[in-house]
Design a protein around this motif. Sequence first.
Motif, PDB file in Angstrom:
ATOM      1  N   PHE A 359     -46.749  26.695  43.273  1.00 38.58           N
ATOM      2  CA  PHE A 359     -48.016  27.331  42.918  1.00 38.58           C
ATOM      3  C   PHE A 359     -49.223  26.399  42.957  1.00 38.58           C
ATOM      4  CE2 PHE A 359     -45.226  30.574  40.702  1.00 38.58           C
ATOM      5  CZ  PHE A 359     -45.453  31.552  41.653  1.00 38.58           C
ATOM      6  N   PRO A 360     -49.087  25.109  42.689  1.00 38.15           N
ATOM      7  CA  PRO A 360     -50.281  24.241  42.829  1.00 38.15           C
ATOM      8  C   PRO A 360     -50.653  23.951  44.275  1.00 38.15           C
ATOM      9  CG  PRO A 360     -48.680  23.353  41.250  1.00 38.15           C
ATOM     10  CD  PRO A 360     -47.980  24.426  42.003  1.00 38.15           C
ATOM     11  N   MET A 361     -49.818  24.334  45.253  1.00 35.19           N
ATOM     12  CA  MET A 361     -50.066  24.017  46.663  1.00 35.19           C
ATOM     13  C   MET A 361     -50.938  25.089  47.300  1.00 35.19           C
ATOM     14  SD  MET A 361     -46.208  22.812  47.651  1.00 35.19           S
ATOM     15  CE  MET A 361     -45.363  21.536  46.684  1.00 35.19           C
ATOM     16  N   ARG A 362     -51.998  24.670  48.026  1.00 36.64           N
ATOM     17  CA  ARG A 362     -52.964  25.621  48.549  1.00 36.64           C
ATOM     18  C   ARG A 362     -53.058  25.618  50.082  1.00 36.64           C
ATOM     19  NH1 ARG A 362     -52.755  26.402  43.750  1.00 36.64           N
ATOM     20  NH2 ARG A 362     -54.507  26.642  42.312  1.00 36.64           N
ATOM     21  N   GLN A 363     -52.205  24.865  50.784  1.00 37.63           N
ATOM     22  CA  GLN A 363     -52.266  24.860  52.238  1.00 37.63           C
ATOM     23  C   GLN A 363     -51.922  26.263  52.764  1.00 37.63           C
ATOM     24  OE1 GLN A 363     -50.477  22.855  50.387  1.00 37.63           O
ATOM     25  NE2 GLN A 363     -51.020  20.715  50.827  1.00 37.63           N
ATOM     26  N   ARG A 364     -52.618  26.678  53.823  1.00 37.77           N
ATOM     27  CA  ARG A 364     -52.489  28.049  54.314  1.00 37.77           C
ATOM     28  C   ARG A 364     -51.041  28.420  54.610  1.00 37.77           C
ATOM     29  NH1 ARG A 364     -55.546  32.021  56.418  1.00 37.77           N
ATOM     30  NH2 ARG A 364     -57.426  30.764  56.126  1.00 37.77           N
ATOM     31  N   LYS A 365     -50.315  27.572  55.335  1.00 37.00           N
ATOM     32  CA  LYS A 365     -48.930  27.908  55.681  1.00 37.00           C
ATOM     33  C   LYS A 365     -48.060  28.060  54.431  1.00 37.00           C
ATOM     34  CE  LYS A 365     -48.787  25.928  60.335  1.00 37.00           C
ATOM     35  NZ  LYS A 365     -48.131  24.919  61.231  1.00 37.00           N
ATOM     36  N   ARG A 366     -48.270  27.166  53.479  1.00 41.53           N
ATOM     37  CA  ARG A 366     -47.481  27.240  52.242  1.00 41.53           C
ATOM     38  C   ARG A 366     -47.813  28.505  51.457  1.00 41.53           C
ATOM     39  NH1 ARG A 366     -44.714  22.752  50.540  1.00 41.53           N
ATOM     40  NH2 ARG A 366     -45.068  20.803  51.689  1.00 41.53           N
ATOM     41  N   VAL A 367     -49.086  28.859  51.424  1.00 42.38           N
ATOM     42  CA  VAL A 367     -49.500  30.064  50.707  1.00 42.38           C
ATOM     43  C   VAL A 367     -48.852  31.296  51.323  1.00 42.38           C
ATOM     44  CG1 VAL A 367     -51.456  31.576  50.206  1.00 42.38           C
ATOM     45  CG2 VAL A 367     -51.659  29.104  49.847  1.00 42.38           C
ATOM     46  N   VAL A 368     -48.875  31.379  52.645  1.00 48.19           N
ATOM     47  CA  VAL A 368     -48.286  32.533  53.331  1.00 48.19           C
ATOM     48  C   VAL A 368     -46.785  32.607  53.068  1.00 48.19           C
ATOM     49  CG1 VAL A 368     -47.809  33.558  55.593  1.00 48.19           C
ATOM     50  CG2 VAL A 368     -50.069  32.598  55.100  1.00 48.19           C
ATOM     51  N   ARG A 369     -46.095  31.456  53.146  1.00 46.36           N
ATOM     52  CA  ARG A 369     -44.648  31.447  52.907  1.00 46.36           C
ATOM     53  C   ARG A 369     -44.324  31.847  51.468  1.00 46.36           C
ATOM     54  NH1 ARG A 369     -44.265  26.593  56.056  1.00 46.36           N
ATOM     55  NH2 ARG A 369     -44.087  25.364  54.134  1.00 46.36           N
ATOM     56  N   THR A 370     -45.104  31.347  50.524  1.00 43.79           N
ATOM     57  CA  THR A 370     -44.843  31.671  49.120  1.00 43.79           C
ATOM     58  C   THR A 370     -45.053  33.153  48.846  1.00 43.79           C
ATOM     59  OG1 THR A 370     -45.518  29.442  48.444  1.00 43.79           O
ATOM     60  CG2 THR A 370     -45.500  31.146  46.739  1.00 43.79           C
ATOM     61  N   LEU A 371     -46.113  33.710  49.398  1.00 46.79           N
ATOM     62  CA  LEU A 371     -46.382  35.138  49.191  1.00 46.79           C
ATOM     63  C   LEU A 371     -45.287  36.024  49.785  1.00 46.79           C
ATOM     64  CD1 LEU A 371     -50.228  35.261  49.926  1.00 46.79           C
ATOM     65  CD2 LEU A 371     -49.126  35.752  47.726  1.00 46.79           C
TER      66      LEU A 371
END
Length: 436
Positions: A359-371
């Motif tokens: 959750f503290p990570m804001r990189q676009r790819k990471r955000v998309v994968r987490t969602l």
Amino acid sequence: MTQTSHTLIPTPRSIAREDHPISRKSISPGALRVLYRLREAGHGAFLVGGAVRDLLIGLAPKDFDIATDATPEEVKALFRNSRLIGRRFRLAHVVFGREIVEVATFRSNADDGSGDRETHEGGRLLRDNVYGSIEEDAIRRDFTANALYYAIEDFSVRDYVGGFEDVQNRVLKLIGDPEQRYREDPVRMLRAVRLAAKLDFSIAPETATPIPRLAPLLHEAAPARLFEECLKLFLSGHGEASFLGLEQQGLLAVMFPESAAAMANNRSGALRRVVLAGLRNTDARVAADEPVSPAFLFALLLWPAYCHALMGLQASGTHAAEAQRRAADRVTLHQLTTIALPRRFSVPMQEIWLLQTRFPMRQRKRVVRTLSHPRFRAAFDFLVLRDAASGSHAEDVTFWRDAQDDPDHALAVQQSQDASEDTEAAPRRRRRRRRA
């Protein structure tokens, strides 16, 4: 007053219809059909246990159990829509669509030599199929509040152990010698806590006093049975009160030893606050008839143990990602020795924990994968609970709440904030003075 193997019981008392609030309108049609059919066949038939207790205090029972002098085989012969179940405790289930009416034959505490009553050398009851009278059946039940019988013949309530007064006084009291009854079935200690939480009853001092000393007897109970008891304790709408009751009676340290130790060593109390906030949220969801996953429940109850294990591994120099996986596996494995947590719940439980670090990570790819992660919603709800308990995750909660609706907008806002912070943090350049 007569002497029995368990206790001295008062002379049987009959509470007439005009002296109690139970109405046939509050009893399910299926249960009434069973009661009348048994009565017409010449058998004694009584609504018994939790249904009678709940109706007396104005609650709507979920189940209606019936006690009778008919044997299970006689019950099956009367109802084509019935089946016999159980080995340790043989009884009949009469099925009416989705409703199941449980019909049990009066039991006796005596051993008639038939082999139908068997106890463990420590006193634990392994098999109990010796039939007896209604008086014998009453004194072998666990709590006085559960030993009340509603008679269909005259609509009275029969009381053999003083349970009617105990219900009126809202007190939970074991029938017989408490230590002996707990040794017969250690899970009765959990039932005492659960019923007290559900009914808002106090536990009688003589019933509560032996519990902390006898709590280790729960290790003799089957882990699968303790898993089912946990679901009853925490997913019936009274989870917070059940947790506090387990703490007070010394049972939490037996059921969840690593979590209990972690909370005891957590000086700030943040870990305990997370658990209590989560249980309050769970109670609210149950009250609103919303689902609660056992995976989320156990992620909550074992979170203190996971945090403690993770800190220990990180302190020993283990890489962060490896420490997270090892901590999750270690806590799960240790807990399985007490409570049989099925893999279909333990795997998503671990995923909820591991997603917290994303959750503290804001990189676009990471955000998309987490969602897109199948456990994202449960993990986000868990993050919200952590923030409610500590107030230190508000920024993460805001970002991921917005990201669910519009990831691009949330990322743009985040980048704008980061740029603004960088500008404010940059040192001002000093102008060089020209030399004369």
